[in-house]
Design a protein around this motif. Structure first.
Motif, PDB file in Angstrom:
ATOM      1  N   LEU A  76      29.616  53.865  45.740  1.00 24.79           N
ATOM      2  CA  LEU A  76      29.188  53.428  44.413  1.00 24.79           C
ATOM      3  C   LEU A  76      30.403  53.146  43.531  1.00 24.79           C
ATOM      4  CD1 LEU A  76      26.238  55.904  43.660  1.00 24.79           C
ATOM      5  CD2 LEU A  76      26.063  53.489  44.257  1.00 24.79           C
ATOM      6  N   GLY A  77      31.420  54.012  43.631  1.00 24.72           N
ATOM      7  CA  GLY A  77      32.632  53.832  42.838  1.00 24.72           C
ATOM      8  C   GLY A  77      33.358  52.538  43.188  1.00 24.72           C
ATOM      9  N   ALA A  78      33.352  52.177  44.469  1.00 23.61           N
ATOM     10  CA  ALA A  78      34.002  50.930  44.891  1.00 23.61           C
ATOM     11  C   ALA A  78      33.305  49.718  44.279  1.00 23.61           C
ATOM     12  CB  ALA A  78      33.993  50.832  46.414  1.00 23.61           C
ATOM     13  N   GLN A  79      31.957  49.787  44.173  1.00 25.65           N
ATOM     14  CA  GLN A  79      31.216  48.672  43.568  1.00 25.65           C
ATOM     15  C   GLN A  79      31.358  48.645  42.052  1.00 25.65           C
ATOM     16  OE1 GLN A  79      27.081  48.326  45.616  1.00 25.65           O
ATOM     17  NE2 GLN A  79      27.949  50.269  46.274  1.00 25.65           N
TER      18      GLN A  79
ATOM     19  N   THR B 144      24.775  49.548  53.144  1.00 22.41           N
ATOM     20  CA  THR B 144      24.474  48.360  52.341  1.00 22.41           C
ATOM     21  C   THR B 144      25.454  48.239  51.177  1.00 22.41           C
ATOM     22  OG1 THR B 144      22.131  48.579  52.903  1.00 22.41           O
ATOM     23  CG2 THR B 144      22.689  47.142  51.054  1.00 22.41           C
ATOM     24  N   GLY B 145      25.715  49.370  50.522  1.00 24.26           N
ATOM     25  CA  GLY B 145      26.681  49.362  49.427  1.00 24.26           C
ATOM     26  C   GLY B 145      28.070  48.990  49.900  1.00 24.26           C
ATOM     27  N   LEU B 146      28.440  49.494  51.074  1.00 26.24           N
ATOM     28  CA  LEU B 146      29.739  49.139  51.650  1.00 26.24           C
ATOM     29  C   LEU B 146      29.785  47.645  51.974  1.00 26.24           C
ATOM     30  CD1 LEU B 146      32.412  50.421  52.458  1.00 26.24           C
ATOM     31  CD2 LEU B 146      31.449  50.907  54.718  1.00 26.24           C
TER      32      LEU B 146
ATOM     33  N   LEU C 292      33.931  48.812  40.420  1.00 24.65           N
ATOM     34  CA  LEU C 292      35.131  48.058  40.050  1.00 24.65           C
ATOM     35  C   LEU C 292      34.813  46.618  39.667  1.00 24.65           C
ATOM     36  CD1 LEU C 292      37.589  49.336  42.839  1.00 24.65           C
ATOM     37  CD2 LEU C 292      37.464  50.076  40.448  1.00 24.65           C
ATOM     38  N   PHE C 293      33.708  46.072  40.206  1.00 23.78           N
ATOM     39  CA  PHE C 293      33.367  44.683  39.894  1.00 23.78           C
ATOM     40  C   PHE C 293      31.942  44.539  39.336  1.00 23.78           C
ATOM     41  CE2 PHE C 293      32.737  45.430  44.462  1.00 23.78           C
ATOM     42  CZ  PHE C 293      31.389  45.115  44.620  1.00 23.78           C
ATOM     43  N   SER C 294      31.341  45.654  38.904  1.00 26.83           N
ATOM     44  CA  SER C 294      29.990  45.628  38.332  1.00 26.83           C
ATOM     45  C   SER C 294      30.049  45.978  36.853  1.00 26.83           C
ATOM     46  CB  SER C 294      29.081  46.623  39.055  1.00 26.83           C
ATOM     47  OG  SER C 294      29.014  46.348  40.440  1.00 26.83           O
ATOM     48  N   ASP C 295      29.092  45.465  36.067  1.00 24.42           N
ATOM     49  CA  ASP C 295      29.071  45.832  34.649  1.00 24.42           C
ATOM     50  C   ASP C 295      28.393  47.189  34.461  1.00 24.42           C
ATOM     51  OD1 ASP C 295      26.218  45.487  34.483  1.00 24.42           O
ATOM     52  OD2 ASP C 295      26.523  43.323  34.278  1.00 24.42           O
ATOM     53  N   SER C 296      28.438  47.688  33.246  1.00 21.89           N
ATOM     54  CA  SER C 296      27.951  49.051  32.968  1.00 21.89           C
ATOM     55  C   SER C 296      26.460  49.201  33.266  1.00 21.89           C
ATOM     56  CB  SER C 296      28.232  49.426  31.511  1.00 21.89           C
ATOM     57  OG  SER C 296      27.616  48.499  30.625  1.00 21.89           O
ATOM     58  N   GLU C 297      25.652  48.161  32.981  1.00 22.15           N
ATOM     59  CA  GLU C 297      24.214  48.245  33.233  1.00 22.15           C
ATOM     60  C   GLU C 297      23.920  48.312  34.726  1.00 22.15           C
ATOM     61  OE1 GLU C 297      21.740  45.378  31.389  1.00 22.15           O
ATOM     62  OE2 GLU C 297      21.746  46.442  29.467  1.00 22.15           O
ATOM     63  N   GLN C 298      24.614  47.515  35.514  1.00 21.96           N
ATOM     64  CA  GLN C 298      24.417  47.544  36.963  1.00 21.96           C
ATOM     65  C   GLN C 298      24.753  48.918  37.531  1.00 21.96           C
ATOM     66  OE1 GLN C 298      26.977  44.186  37.834  1.00 21.96           O
ATOM     67  NE2 GLN C 298      25.222  42.922  38.442  1.00 21.96           N
ATOM     68  N   ILE C 299      25.776  49.557  36.983  1.00 27.93           N
ATOM     69  CA  ILE C 299      26.173  50.893  37.433  1.00 27.93           C
ATOM     70  C   ILE C 299      25.101  51.913  37.074  1.00 27.93           C
ATOM     71  CG2 ILE C 299      27.861  52.756  37.154  1.00 27.93           C
ATOM     72  CD1 ILE C 299      29.951  50.534  36.601  1.00 27.93           C
ATOM     73  N   MET C 300      24.641  51.867  35.809  1.00 29.56           N
ATOM     74  CA  MET C 300      23.631  52.840  35.366  1.00 29.56           C
ATOM     75  C   MET C 300      22.310  52.651  36.101  1.00 29.56           C
ATOM     76  SD  MET C 300      24.294  53.405  31.275  1.00 29.56           S
ATOM     77  CE  MET C 300      24.279  51.662  30.832  1.00 29.56           C
ATOM     78  N   TYR C 301      21.918  51.404  36.306  1.00 27.62           N
ATOM     79  CA  TYR C 301      20.684  51.145  37.059  1.00 27.62           C
ATOM     80  C   TYR C 301      20.834  51.592  38.520  1.00 27.62           C
ATOM     81  CZ  TYR C 301      18.321  48.478  33.396  1.00 27.62           C
ATOM     82  OH  TYR C 301      17.668  48.108  32.245  1.00 27.62           O
ATOM     83  N   GLY C 302      22.026  51.437  39.072  1.00 26.15           N
ATOM     84  CA  GLY C 302      22.272  51.883  40.444  1.00 26.15           C
ATOM     85  C   GLY C 302      22.130  53.382  40.593  1.00 26.15           C
ATOM     86  N   ILE C 303      22.661  54.131  39.620  1.00 26.59           N
ATOM     87  CA  ILE C 303      22.535  55.595  39.646  1.00 26.59           C
ATOM     88  C   ILE C 303      21.070  55.997  39.499  1.00 26.59           C
ATOM     89  CG2 ILE C 303      23.129  57.725  38.422  1.00 26.59           C
ATOM     90  CD1 ILE C 303      25.809  56.383  37.698  1.00 26.59           C
ATOM     91  N   LEU C 304      20.330  55.308  38.607  1.00 23.68           N
ATOM     92  CA  LEU C 304      18.896  55.581  38.430  1.00 23.68           C
ATOM     93  C   LEU C 304      18.133  55.321  39.728  1.00 23.68           C
ATOM     94  CD1 LEU C 304      16.439  56.234  36.682  1.00 23.68           C
ATOM     95  CD2 LEU C 304      16.398  53.829  35.955  1.00 23.68           C
TER      96      LEU C 304
END
Length: 298
Positions: free
Chosen positions: A164-167, A41-43, A169-181
């Motif tokens: 996750l790293g590929a996404q 899904t992430g890909l 590149l075009f995601s903001d910091s909150e989207q990244i942190m919420y994704g890891i959570l």
């Protein structure tokens, strides 16, 4: 034959419900809020950012390519356990995304992350629990394991964090942190679902009065008892220990019973996540006194 039919039915239900739940979660919570994800899904989300194509169609192509790679590398058993999710999940996702209002269930990103991570864990857990596979990028980890001989778990983490790293590149910091959570929560729930079952309490009792403990637990508490030969560490005295699995509701009464017999009894109490076999998932066998004598039991 009946057990085989029942097992096949459980597998079908687990795979079907798991994939429906995954598709619902992605359509309702993850995609609308741009929360980054691992796996196929992430890909698919990464590719859809650059190519204006339907997410379900991209995931179908990604899954099909990975499935063919796995089929050519991992053999027949892999094909049987993976083919359902490979094509069922994209189909379910396409249906879910077409439901009016599904992307507007909540505008709270934290709520979406908590629900998303929990439901993803349950969905994947249901599929893996019945011996099937979610396919996707897990296949890539299995293929790499065959040639690199590294831990599958480590390779799965590498693949997921690469996605996750590929996404990122075009995601903001909150989207990244919420994704890891969400990923952490998904992993935690997945592990819980994998061992979900008839939770019980295990008692291990070492007492000089082991015969009385055995008799009274069998008669008064109506629980199965297994006698284990043990040797004390200090005095090297030979003893027998009683091992039994009981429901949580019987813990207090059983504990009190043991202490009434021998207040010096050594007792360990552990929680067991799942119990299978005679007396639990199979009917208990009860012997008459004559049958016990014939079996050499007291």
């Amino acid at each position: 034959m009946k057990k085989l039919w029942q097992k096949n039915l459980e597998t079908v239900i687990g795979v079907l419900f798991g994939n429906v739940l995954l598709a619902f979660t992605v359509a309702a919570f993850m995609v609308p809020h741009g929360i980054i994800m691992g796996g196929a899904t992430g890909l698919g989300l990464t590719i859809s950012h650059y190519l204006p194509l339907p997410l379900s169609g991209i995931i179908l192509v990604v899954n099909a390519c990975l499935f063919l790679l796995g089929a050519a590398t991992l053999g027949k058993k892999f094909i049987i356990t993976t083919i359902a999710s490979t094509f069922l999940y994209p189909a379910c996702l396409s249906i879910m995304q077409a439901i009016p209002g599904i992307a507007n269930l909540t505008d709270n990103m934290m709520l979406a992350t908590l629900y998303g991570g929990a439901l993803l864990g349950i969905g994947v857990g249901l599929i893996v629990r019945v011996g099937s596979s979610t396919g996707g990028t897990d296949i890539l980890a299995l293929v790499l394991n065959k040639y690199l001989h590294l831990s599958v778990a480590v390779l799965m983490y590498i693949v997921d964090f690469s996605v996750l790293g590929a996404q990122a590149l075009f995601s903001d910091s909150e989207q990244i942190m919420y994704g890891i959570l969400a990923l952490v929560l998904e992993t935690f729930i997945l592990n819980r679902v994998m061992v979900m079952g008839q939770s019980q309490i295990q008692l291990f009792v070492i007492s000089e009065k082991y015969e009385e403990v055995r008799e009274r637990m069998l008669k008064e508490q109506d629980v199965g008892v297994t006698m284990v030969h043990v040797e004390t560490g200090y005095g090297k005295a030979q003893r027998k220990a009683a091992l039994c699995i009981i429901p949580k509701r019987k813990l207090y009464a059983t504990n009190e019973l043991i202490h009434s017999i021998d207040e010096k009894a050594f007792i360990t109490i552990s929680q067991i996540n799942e119990v299978k076999g005679r007396g639990f998932t199979m009917e208990r066998v009860r012997y008459s006194d004559d049958e016990k004598k014939g079996r050499g039991e007291a």
